[in-house]
Design a protein around this motif. Sequence first.
Motif, PDB file in Angstrom:
ATOM      1  N   LEU A  92     -23.026 -46.243  11.143  1.00 60.61           N
ATOM      2  CA  LEU A  92     -23.006 -46.403  12.595  1.00 60.61           C
ATOM      3  C   LEU A  92     -24.158 -45.666  13.272  1.00 60.61           C
ATOM      4  N   GLU A  93     -24.728 -44.683  12.605  1.00 63.96           N
ATOM      5  CA  GLU A  93     -25.864 -43.983  13.201  1.00 63.96           C
ATOM      6  C   GLU A  93     -27.049 -44.923  13.387  1.00 63.96           C
ATOM      7  N   ASP A  94     -27.187 -45.899  12.500  1.00 66.62           N
ATOM      8  CA  ASP A  94     -28.267 -46.869  12.608  1.00 66.62           C
ATOM      9  C   ASP A  94     -27.826 -48.137  13.341  1.00 66.62           C
ATOM     10  N   ASP A  95     -26.522 -48.421  13.342  1.00 72.61           N
ATOM     11  CA  ASP A  95     -26.017 -49.647  13.966  1.00 72.61           C
ATOM     12  C   ASP A  95     -24.734 -49.332  14.726  1.00 72.61           C
ATOM     13  N   PRO A  96     -24.860 -48.694  15.920  1.00 72.43           N
ATOM     14  CA  PRO A  96     -23.665 -48.332  16.692  1.00 72.43           C
ATOM     15  C   PRO A  96     -22.844 -49.574  17.032  1.00 72.43           C
ATOM     16  N   GLY A  97     -21.572 -49.399  17.118  1.00 73.45           N
ATOM     17  CA  GLY A  97     -20.686 -50.513  17.458  1.00 73.45           C
ATOM     18  C   GLY A  97     -19.252 -50.139  17.173  1.00 73.45           C
ATOM     19  N   SER A  98     -18.423 -51.148  16.990  1.00 78.56           N
ATOM     20  CA  SER A  98     -17.018 -50.915  16.701  1.00 78.56           C
ATOM     21  C   SER A  98     -16.884 -50.225  15.352  1.00 78.56           C
ATOM     22  N   CYS A  99     -15.773 -49.539  15.145  1.00 77.57           N
ATOM     23  CA  CYS A  99     -15.642 -48.773  13.903  1.00 77.57           C
ATOM     24  C   CYS A  99     -14.341 -49.053  13.163  1.00 77.57           C
ATOM     25  N   PRO A 100     -13.896 -50.297  13.069  1.00 73.10           N
ATOM     26  CA  PRO A 100     -12.720 -50.527  12.218  1.00 73.10           C
ATOM     27  C   PRO A 100     -13.079 -50.361  10.758  1.00 73.10           C
ATOM     28  N   ILE A 101     -12.160 -49.790   9.993  1.00 73.51           N
ATOM     29  CA  ILE A 101     -12.337 -49.606   8.560  1.00 73.51           C
ATOM     30  C   ILE A 101     -11.214 -50.366   7.868  1.00 73.51           C
ATOM     31  N   GLU A 102     -11.583 -51.294   6.974  1.00 71.41           N
ATOM     32  CA  GLU A 102     -10.584 -52.023   6.219  1.00 71.41           C
ATOM     33  C   GLU A 102     -10.420 -51.369   4.855  1.00 71.41           C
ATOM     34  N   ILE A 103      -9.193 -50.967   4.560  1.00 69.02           N
ATOM     35  CA  ILE A 103      -8.906 -50.273   3.311  1.00 69.02           C
ATOM     36  C   ILE A 103      -8.726 -51.303   2.193  1.00 69.02           C
ATOM     37  N   PRO A 104      -9.393 -51.142   1.061  1.00 68.63           N
ATOM     38  CA  PRO A 104      -9.207 -52.093  -0.041  1.00 68.63           C
ATOM     39  C   PRO A 104      -7.738 -52.182  -0.443  1.00 68.63           C
ATOM     40  N   PRO A 105      -7.208 -53.391  -0.580  1.00 65.80           N
ATOM     41  CA  PRO A 105      -5.765 -53.518  -0.854  1.00 65.80           C
ATOM     42  C   PRO A 105      -5.335 -52.864  -2.151  1.00 65.80           C
ATOM     43  N   GLU A 106      -6.241 -52.768  -3.144  1.00 68.75           N
ATOM     44  CA  GLU A 106      -5.815 -52.153  -4.405  1.00 68.75           C
ATOM     45  C   GLU A 106      -5.511 -50.674  -4.242  1.00 68.75           C
ATOM     46  N   TRP A 107      -5.921 -50.079  -3.128  1.00 68.00           N
ATOM     47  CA  TRP A 107      -5.608 -48.670  -2.876  1.00 68.00           C
ATOM     48  C   TRP A 107      -4.202 -48.484  -2.340  1.00 68.00           C
ATOM     49  N   VAL A 108      -3.701 -49.460  -1.613  1.00 70.37           N
ATOM     50  CA  VAL A 108      -2.473 -49.222  -0.854  1.00 70.37           C
ATOM     51  C   VAL A 108      -1.395 -50.281  -1.050  1.00 70.37           C
ATOM     52  N   MET A 109      -1.722 -51.435  -1.636  1.00 73.19           N
ATOM     53  CA  MET A 109      -0.743 -52.513  -1.725  1.00 73.19           C
ATOM     54  C   MET A 109       0.328 -52.188  -2.756  1.00 73.19           C
ATOM     55  N   THR A 110       1.566 -52.505  -2.427  1.00 77.41           N
ATOM     56  CA  THR A 110       2.677 -52.316  -3.353  1.00 77.41           C
ATOM     57  C   THR A 110       3.782 -53.293  -2.980  1.00 77.41           C
ATOM     58  N   THR A 111       4.814 -53.349  -3.811  1.00 71.36           N
ATOM     59  CA  THR A 111       5.920 -54.272  -3.559  1.00 71.36           C
ATOM     60  C   THR A 111       7.193 -53.495  -3.281  1.00 71.36           C
ATOM     61  N   ALA A 112       8.140 -54.182  -2.624  1.00 71.04           N
ATOM     62  CA  ALA A 112       9.403 -53.547  -2.250  1.00 71.04           C
ATOM     63  C   ALA A 112      10.461 -54.623  -2.115  1.00 71.04           C
ATOM     64  N   GLU A 113      11.706 -54.178  -1.995  1.00 70.74           N
ATOM     65  CA  GLU A 113      12.843 -55.078  -1.821  1.00 70.74           C
ATOM     66  C   GLU A 113      13.779 -54.521  -0.773  1.00 70.74           C
ATOM     67  N   THR A 114      14.480 -55.423  -0.105  1.00 69.68           N
ATOM     68  CA  THR A 114      15.472 -54.989   0.874  1.00 69.68           C
ATOM     69  C   THR A 114      16.387 -56.165   1.196  1.00 69.68           C
ATOM     70  N   TYR A 115      17.349 -55.918   2.057  1.00 68.88           N
ATOM     71  CA  TYR A 115      18.240 -56.968   2.564  1.00 68.88           C
ATOM     72  C   TYR A 115      18.181 -56.986   4.089  1.00 68.88           C
ATOM     73  N   ALA A 116      18.459 -58.154   4.655  1.00 75.03           N
ATOM     74  CA  ALA A 116      18.580 -58.288   6.106  1.00 75.03           C
ATOM     75  C   ALA A 116      19.781 -59.180   6.401  1.00 75.03           C
ATOM     76  N   ALA A 117      20.465 -58.885   7.479  1.00 77.38           N
ATOM     77  CA  ALA A 117      21.637 -59.668   7.883  1.00 77.38           C
ATOM     78  C   ALA A 117      21.700 -59.710   9.396  1.00 77.38           C
ATOM     79  N   GLY A 118      22.282 -60.763   9.925  1.00 71.67           N
ATOM     80  CA  GLY A 118      22.363 -60.858  11.382  1.00 71.67           C
ATOM     81  C   GLY A 118      23.083 -62.109  11.825  1.00 71.67           C
ATOM     82  N   TYR A 119      22.747 -62.554  13.040  1.00 71.62           N
ATOM     83  CA  TYR A 119      23.378 -63.718  13.648  1.00 71.62           C
ATOM     84  C   TYR A 119      22.323 -64.562  14.346  1.00 71.62           C
TER      85      TYR A 119
END
Length: 506
Positions: free
Chosen positions: A264-291
Amino acid sequence: MTVDARAAARRPIHWAVGGALVVATALVPSAESAAAEQKSEVALRYTCPFPSGPEEVDVLVSAVLPTSARTGEEIRPAQVAVEVTLPPAALARFAGLDAATLSAVARLTVRNSVGDKSADASWQDLAAPPTDLPTPGEGEGDSQDPGALTLTATGDVPTVTFGSPGRATLAPDALDLALTSLTEAGEPTTPPGLDVACTPAPGQEPELAAITIRGDQDPTTTPAPRPGESDPAPGPTPTRPDEGLPPTAREKIDALTEKRREALEDDPGSCPIEIPPEWVMTTAETYAAGYANAAKLDGAAALGPAFMKVVLNKRYINDSCASTVDVSSEVNFDYEGKRQLPPTKATFLSYGFMPTTATMTLEQVGPPAAIHTHTVTNTPTYPEETTVTAQLVMRLSDVEVNGVPLDVGPDCRTERPFEQVLKGYGQSYPPAGYLVAYGGTLTGYAHIPPFEGCGATEDLDPIFTSAISSPGKKADNYTKMTQAPLCVATNPEGPDCPPRKPKPER
């Protein structure tokens, strides 16, 4: 107002606690383990429903795993392969489609267990490349069954962490196959593929590997207490961490933040950072119920408890300039191997006076349901909004009007899928309201399209369209679902494993 992008990028990266998965304690591989490795494999037989009928399929699951690990240490299976041998009867369908090759994407459920605690991980997106279909009367080569075809699916799978010492095991369970057939010219056949949900044959030993989990203190190096001294007091009971990432992930993310700051020092602008999915992706399970309310019928139908398979953090974008975090995850419903909610029976007063009973089934179609979480990180509470969007088809069966059966046929359904959008609101500090990791209440509305295919001997489409469907595009059918906390595959000993069924709120 001008934002100094360089200064903004120097701010510490913020993590939305609910969206970043507070209960996940191991998401990236660790460089600390030096344990010996073992090449593990297990041969299993599955029963798979093909168009020809139920067929027995031989499956060989293999992976490289450590022989031992410490409590809290991340374990990532390596060189994962799922070798599926399809018998000739299962391939008959593709011969009639002028198919030349067959490929597959496999999703294997693996049960991670230690002691009496367990959680199911989803080894998904394991891909088998296109393989030539055998010519009738010829063998496939490696297969012992002439005319059979072996597909080998490989890919990366989630890590697992065990928090208690003991003998930990990994055991394959359900197997889903998405088969794709191509012609000699490389074009998709018509139809182009087949989805198959396979279950293990009973009476097998499904254990893939056993791993010795050692405690924080090695008993061979810990000195015994001196005479008169008592044993050391046990350590504190593990609790949910304040953040959802181990130090190794934070170090990588800090380095990524610094790299972005320099850019950004050479190209100022927006600063979103996308985290590589292999760093944070995981699986999970749960239940949901309602009406779900049926506005025209002045009644509500119970939904669930619906079993949900979740893939967390498929996309994770942190924007320090805007002080926001956006997380994209996905979920599939699962009922007896089908992407649907459990069928539910409900009674309504049609047209205000005629009691009507019907079994309603909501089928999930298209891609997995999208979970999008938007968190604001410049306030102490970290307010969070979550939107869940699913494509559903409603089917009706076992209809009775005033106690008299009404034959609606086998394919009474909405003429097209409809979108169900649910929203939840919460905060991370302190946890309150709806958070993806902790669950809570989601609400929303849906527009029910007209019906088609209703009636075995007469056209009943207009009746159900008039009684149930929303007029025009108005979304006036209210839905309220309660989600239980997530049981995360990386933490089978977490406080929410195995997943619990929630009590629905009206």
